[in-house]
Design an enzyme around this catalytic site. Structure first.
Site, mmCIF file in Angstrom:
data_model
loop_
_atom_site.group_PDB
_atom_site.id
_atom_site.type_symbol
_atom_site.label_atom_id
_atom_site.label_comp_id
_atom_site.label_asym_id
_atom_site.label_seq_id
_atom_site.Cartn_x
_atom_site.Cartn_y
_atom_site.Cartn_z
ATOM 1 N N TYR A 1 0.831 -1.201 0.000
ATOM 2 C CA TYR A 1 0.000 0.000 0.000
ATOM 3 C C TYR A 1 0.870 1.258 0.000
ATOM 4 O O TYR A 1 0.628 2.188 -0.784
ATOM 5 C CB TYR A 1 -0.921 -0.007 1.220
ATOM 6 C CG TYR A 1 -1.924 1.120 1.229
ATOM 7 C CD1 TYR A 1 -3.057 1.059 0.430
ATOM 8 C CD2 TYR A 1 -1.736 2.242 2.027
ATOM 9 C CE1 TYR A 1 -3.983 2.085 0.424
ATOM 10 C CE2 TYR A 1 -2.661 3.280 2.031
ATOM 11 C CZ TYR A 1 -3.776 3.200 1.223
ATOM 12 O OH TYR A 1 -4.685 4.221 1.210
ATOM 13 N N LYS B 1 1.040 4.059 -2.987
ATOM 14 C CA LYS B 1 0.607 5.434 -2.761
ATOM 15 C C LYS B 1 1.759 6.421 -2.938
ATOM 16 O O LYS B 1 1.551 7.555 -3.385
ATOM 17 C CB LYS B 1 -0.027 5.561 -1.380
ATOM 18 C CG LYS B 1 -1.390 4.884 -1.279
ATOM 19 C CD LYS B 1 -2.385 5.452 -2.288
ATOM 20 C CE LYS B 1 -3.778 4.862 -2.131
ATOM 21 N NZ LYS B 1 -4.742 5.443 -3.089
#
Length: 289
Positions: free
Chosen positions: A155, A159
């Site tokens: 993640y 991002k």
């Protein structure tokens, strides 16, 4: 409403990951301000229900944002049915947590494919629309773009990637009249976050964040701030606003996070979560089908 309340009226806006959570709330807010909305996602029944409920002309597309061919078809159909997009909100995302060594690599890869590659594909297929309309592209990023956390390697990597991607697009497209914004979000009250709280590894992660960073924000509040940013064609939007200040100290964050992790995360054994939330389960079903 502000003086900007008519800016979106009659324009076409595309929202990915629109079936629930931030995407659904953003779609509702865009429609409330007069935009036609193209809903893109992997939960067809939820998308259809939302399209029916919105007060403006809206349609939905079942599509995986990481599928180049499908997304190109969606872009063509959006233009044909609703007109060229003036706004694109690249929101589709999934998450998983746990020790990298124990994480299923297919799930790890899927997070990168949806969050980073899917965002790039979304931009690529809709940029011809935005060039025609001199429109605006909003990339949804995260606090994880600024400071990476342990146990969330996929993640955080994805991002950080979308942050850099949008920073690269902004000066490239500005001379051609297209605005590019980056939205930095913290914990938002969605099913993905509620799902995360069921896993010890992510409960511990949030528990050891500073108090302001542990707060969960209502999805309607977040959506309102994002659509305000769309109307302003903002380069950045931070929800909550204090995240802007974190940018000033981001160089120090890896050392600080490492110190906390050495002290706190060695006390327990953690396991991988798999993909989180209903959106994650839909993405997993799509991957294995």
């Amino acid at each position: 409403m502000t003086d900007r309340k008519h800016v979106l009226r009659g324009r076409t806006a595309v929202v990915t990951g629109a079936a629930r959570g931030v995407g659904e709330a953003v779609a509702r807010e865009l429609a409330a301000r007069g935009a036609r909305v193209a809903l893109v996602g992997l939960e067809e029944e939820s998308l259809a229900r939302l399209a029916h409920e919105l007060p403006t002309e809206s349609e939905h597309w079942y599509a995986d944002v990481a599928d180049d061919g499908t997304m190109a078809r969606v872009a063509d159909e959006v233009r044909d049915r609703l007109g060229p997009a003036s706004v694109v909100v690249a929101n589709a995302g999934v998450a998983e947590g746990g020790p990298f060594l124990d994480t299923d690599l297919a799930s790890w890869r899927r997070v990168i494919e949806v969050n980073l590659v899917g965002s790039a594909i979304t931009a690529r297929v809709f940029l011809p629309h935005l060039l025609d309309t001199r429109g605006y592209h909003l990339q949804v990023a995260s606090l994880a773009s600024i400071g990476a956390a342990p146990m969330m390697s996929a993640y955080c990597a994805s991002k950080a990637g979308v942050e850099s991607f949008s920073h690269s697009l902004r000066p490239e497209l500005a001379p051609r009249g297209v605005g590019v914004g980056t939205a930095y979000l913290n914990w938002t009250d969605t099913d993905m976050i509620r799902d995360a709280d069921q896993h010890a590894v992510l409960r511990e992660l949030r528990a050891h964040m500073p108090a302001p960073a542990r707060k969960v924000y209502p999805v309607e509040h977040v959506a309102g701030r994002l659509v305000d940013a769309v109307e302003r064609r903002a380069s950045t939007v931070y929800v909550p606003g204090w995240l802007r200040g974190v940018q000033a100290v981001r160089a120090a964050l890896p050392t600080l996070v490492s110190r906390v992790a050495r002290r706190e995360l060695t006390r327990s054994e953690f396991s991988a979560t798999g993909l989180l939330g209903a959106g994650g389960r839909a993405a997993e079903a799509r991957r294995v089908s």
